[in-house]
Structures are given as structure tokens and as C-alpha cells.
Design an enzyme around this catalytic site. Sequence first.
Site, PDB file in Angstrom:
ATOM      1  CG  HIS A  14      -2.053  -1.011   1.057  1.00  0.00           C
ATOM      2  ND1 HIS A  14      -3.151  -0.802   0.272  1.00  0.00           N
ATOM      3  CD2 HIS A  14      -2.203  -2.256   1.584  1.00  0.00           C
ATOM      4  CE1 HIS A  14      -3.950  -1.844   0.324  1.00  0.00           C
ATOM      5  NE2 HIS A  14      -3.404  -2.752   1.118  1.00  0.00           N
TER       6      HIS A  14
ATOM      7  CD  GLU B 235      -8.857   1.978  -7.693  1.00  0.00           C
ATOM      8  OE1 GLU B 235      -9.261   0.883  -8.107  1.00  0.00           O
ATOM      9  OE2 GLU B 235      -8.913   2.312  -6.489  1.00  0.00           O
TER      10      GLU B 235
END
Length: 309
Positions: A199, A229
Site C-alpha cells: 500500500h 483510484e
Amino acid sequence: MNDESEDQDNAQPRVDCDATLVSFERLIEASSKKLAALVVVSGGEIGRLYPLRRKRVVIGRGEEADIILRTKEVSREHARIECLKFRGGMTFKLTDLGSTNHIYVNGEKVHECLLDSDDKILLGDIVLKFQLLDSVDSRFHEEIRDRLRNDDLTSLLTYKSFQAAFAWELERYANEVKGCALVMMDLDDFKQLNDNYGHLAGSYVLREIGAMLGENFRQFDVVSRYGGEEFVAYLPETDAEEALQAAERVREMIQDRIFDHQSRDLRITISMGISHFPDDGRDLESLVQAADERLYSAKRDGKNRICTD
């Protein structure tokens, strides 16, 4: 006489603005040392601070207003705030300029009144707080505004702030020949990047992509993080072909970028869907839906591409 005029005639000042014995010593003393300002406490511009540095300030949604509140619930020239000399100091008078939806101060309808610190002013669907701020207060409000308006990771606008700005653009450009475009964007296979590299790598890529989007759309385009995203941008005064060219330039730039994170070279691509005002809709919801459907068509067709229909 119409009902609106009768309402204004019947609306009593919360404070008699001509009285000589009004108890505003605290306000006057403070106003000589502090900055008078309006702080938005509800609506899409929440946290925004408007300093009152001029003798007269007009508030409204029209371009001629000194403080522009971008909502149809506010009249073009809704209210005026005047700085008045009072017992050797200053005080501030609020006046309704014949607005459609009137003015409410601390829940009470007024035509004009003197403002005290922390008064809450309702104009249309926006609440403003009148405050007297020192330099520390001012910096605090600016920081809060930035946190509310901008995404912490990418520094792009939050989607809530984007919605407020784009709704205003739709109204402003309703009669423009070119209209405007909306671009929905989604990073391809981002979960796989997170799974393979962690991450921290994913956050690094999102931060870098945010910077690229902010820098490589045109100066007057507005970009936001939509969530996860996904990103969204609106391009004012832009026809469909110009929107495609601008989006393609950004798509190619991301495709060619090598993201260097902890000595590892990472690559990613982006898919996009474009809708256009007024052809695909005349409101934010319709335009987002059309662009979103085209974005997922681009995903189904192989990713790293732009769909416009």
C-alpha cells in the site's frame, strides 16, 4: 404592494441600527485589533474565509458581487455589509438588497441589523458566520479550509468541492457555444499494484498521479479525486474534440511514466470516459453517469484508452 415588499417592511431589525446606546463595546474594541470576516459553515465551500477589508461588500451569486456564493438560492445581489464608525471604533451593518429568499441572522428574518461576533447568517442555502479573527484564528481557518477542500493524499479537490464548483460552471456556461466536458478516470489494475508492491507503493503512485493530473490538464481545468483510484475533471469552454485531445495527452503521459519507488520501477495506465454538456446532459448527475458508463466501456475494451460514446 406585493407580498415580498410587505415581508421586508414587516421584518424588524434585530438591532436598531440608528440607536446611540447599543451595547457594542466588546465588538468595537475587538474590531480595532482583529480582522472581520465571514466564514462559510455549510455548503460546498465549507471552511472558506472571506475577509471584510472594504467599507462596503456586496454578497450574491452575480459576477459583479464582491463575495460570490455559487448557488441559485442566493440572489445576484443578495446582501451588503458596511463597515461603520461607531463611538470611535467600527461596527458592521448587514442589509438585505431585496433578495428573493431574504436574510436570516441566528434564525430570525431581518432586513438590516448590526452584526456581533459569531452571528450566523443564512443566505439561501448557505450559512456564514461573522467573526473577528486575529492572525492565529485566520491561519487556523485557512488550514481547515484546505483540509476540507483538498484530498490529503493527492492535494486535488475533494469530490464535494468539485461538485460545488462544477454545478456553478454548468450554470455559468449554459449558453456558451462550446459547452464544457467532464472526464471520468480510473487507474487500470491498481489493486494488483497494491497486492504486488504494498500500500505504500500504491499511495506513492496515487500521489504522483494526482500531481500529474493537476499539472497536465489545462490551467483553467478543474481536477478532483473521485474516490480510491478514480479521478474526475471538468474542462470549461471545451468542445468534444478538444476534450478528447486534452485527455489523450494526459493518458499518454501516464502510460509513458516510470514511477520509481524504493528502487523499483512501477508502471500503470489509466482509462477514461468523457461526457459533454449539453449533448449528454445538463446537470452534474447526468454528465457523471454518461462519463462513468463510457469509462467502464473503455475498461471492457482493453483498458488504457478513452471512450467518448
